[in-house]
Design an enzyme around this catalytic site. Structure first.
Site, PDB file in Angstrom:
ATOM      1  CG  ASP A 156      -1.966  -1.063   1.186  1.00  0.00           C
ATOM      2  OD1 ASP A 156      -2.348  -1.472   0.079  1.00  0.00           O
ATOM      3  OD2 ASP A 156      -2.418  -1.489   2.266  1.00  0.00           O
TER       4      ASP A 156
ATOM      5  CE1 TYR B 113       3.859  -6.404   4.785  1.00  0.00           C
ATOM      6  CE2 TYR B 113       3.481  -8.661   5.517  1.00  0.00           C
ATOM      7  CZ  TYR B 113       3.463  -7.705   4.516  1.00  0.00           C
ATOM      8  OH  TYR B 113       3.042  -8.046   3.254  1.00  0.00           O
TER       9      TYR B 113
ATOM     10  CG  ASP C 255      -4.838   2.295   5.474  1.00  0.00           C
ATOM     11  OD1 ASP C 255      -5.654   3.236   5.360  1.00  0.00           O
ATOM     12  OD2 ASP C 255      -4.318   1.745   4.486  1.00  0.00           O
TER      13      ASP C 255
ATOM     14  NE  ARG D 274      -4.893  -2.180   3.851  1.00  0.00           N
ATOM     15  CZ  ARG D 274      -5.824  -2.145   2.897  1.00  0.00           C
ATOM     16  NH1 ARG D 274      -6.887  -1.393   3.046  1.00  0.00           N
ATOM     17  NH2 ARG D 274      -5.687  -2.876   1.808  1.00  0.00           N
TER      18      ARG D 274
END
Length: 299
Positions: free
Chosen positions: A49, A77, A91, A187
């Site tokens: 993203d 992550y 988000d 997310r």
């Protein structure tokens, strides 16, 4: 007298490991690297993203044919989740849709919530995602005001570890390190953690630290790549991810023309086939007693 320009030599086939900056789409990075590498044959594996940073694996020339296989590898992550607020995109780029104080959330309950989202789980992708619904991307329908119903799907969160907790009045910010299967939305983890705790939640920061064996230690910024476009040779890229099979000159000739080899029991998934001189010939997959070519890289 001819004024034709000399034909530009294409770059070597291989992977570029990019440290994607915030605010850039994965497509923006590909467009930039087309100019840096001097070729139109550039693609990426595993979209990030725009708000996210970190490891984006980009293929150049023949290596673009590897990307579909590389996209299926495990990813890592570092994330920050804000409990106490929900957004329509799950988000920080979305619009605020609900608030509920997270001041009362105890650390023990938080850790129980994280544990419940660890392991094999069923996850509903975010409304604003690239999942296709009746042939159209979910985010296009959602941004047009349509309520998109997405089906849950199995994903695996191998690790979901809290690394820091910070309280800010009614908000609770949680730093976490996540290791997960392809197709997992961080997310959605933030959203579901907030829902489980009754506070709502959304992602405020995301940095991808790893895609398969490619991590931040190998990644370079676009500025660094503009000065020195480092391309990981395709043979090295394949050997780092997939089982390796070395073949004879006779077998190499057969594989180069799409021929099949007897299986050696090297397991499920792609296998890199290399010639006697170490040249990457193909990716194959074992089916019973023989192999089937997934991609041939020599003509």
């Amino acid at each position: 007298m001819s004024t034709a320009r000399p034909k530009r030599t294409p770059p070597p086939s291989g992977l570029i490991i990019v440290d994607k900056p915030a605010g850039w789409t994965s497509h923006d990075v590909v467009a930039k690297l087309r100019g840096i590498a001097g070729t139109r044959k550039v693609g990426h594996a595993g979209t990030l993203d725009p708000m996210a940073t970190g490891v984006l694996v980009v293929g150049v020339e023949k290596a673009t044919r590897l990307l579909g296989h590389l996209a299926l590898t495990q990813k890592g992550y570092d994330a920050t989740i804000r409990l106490g607020q929900s957004t329509n995109t799950d988000d920080a780029e979305g619009e605020l849709v609900a608030t509920a104080s997270a001041a009362y959330v105890a650390e023990e309950d938080l850790r129980k919530g994280v544990a419940a989202l660890t392991g094999p789980i069923m996850q509903v992708p975010p409304q604003v995602s690239a999942i296709k619904v009746n042939g159209e991307r979910a985010y296009k329908r959602a941004r047009a005001g349509e309520e998109v119903e997405l089906m849950s799907r199995p994903v695996t969160v191998s690790a979901f570890e809290i690394t820091d907790i910070r309280r800010h009045g009614d908000f609770l910010d949680v730093d976490a390190s996540v290791t997960c299967s392809s197709g997992t939305y961080i997310r959605a983890l933030a959203r579901d953690l907030g829902a489980d705790l009754g506070t709502g939640g959304h992602l405020t920061a995301l940095r991808r630290t790893r895609v398969g064996p490619y991590d931040l230690s190998m990644a370079r910024t676009l500025e660094e790549l503009s000065a020195d476009c480092v391309i990981l040779p395709m043979a090295d890229a394949v050997a780092a991810v997939f089982p390796r099979r070395d073949v004879t000159a006779e077998e190499a000739s057969s594989v180069a023309h799409g021929g099949r080899l007897p299986s050696l029991g090297l397991g499920d998934g792609p296998i890199g086939v290399f010639g006697p001189d170490g040249t990457l010939l193909a990716l194959v997959e074992e089916h019973g007693k023989i192999t089937k070519s997934l991609a041939v890289f020599v003509s």
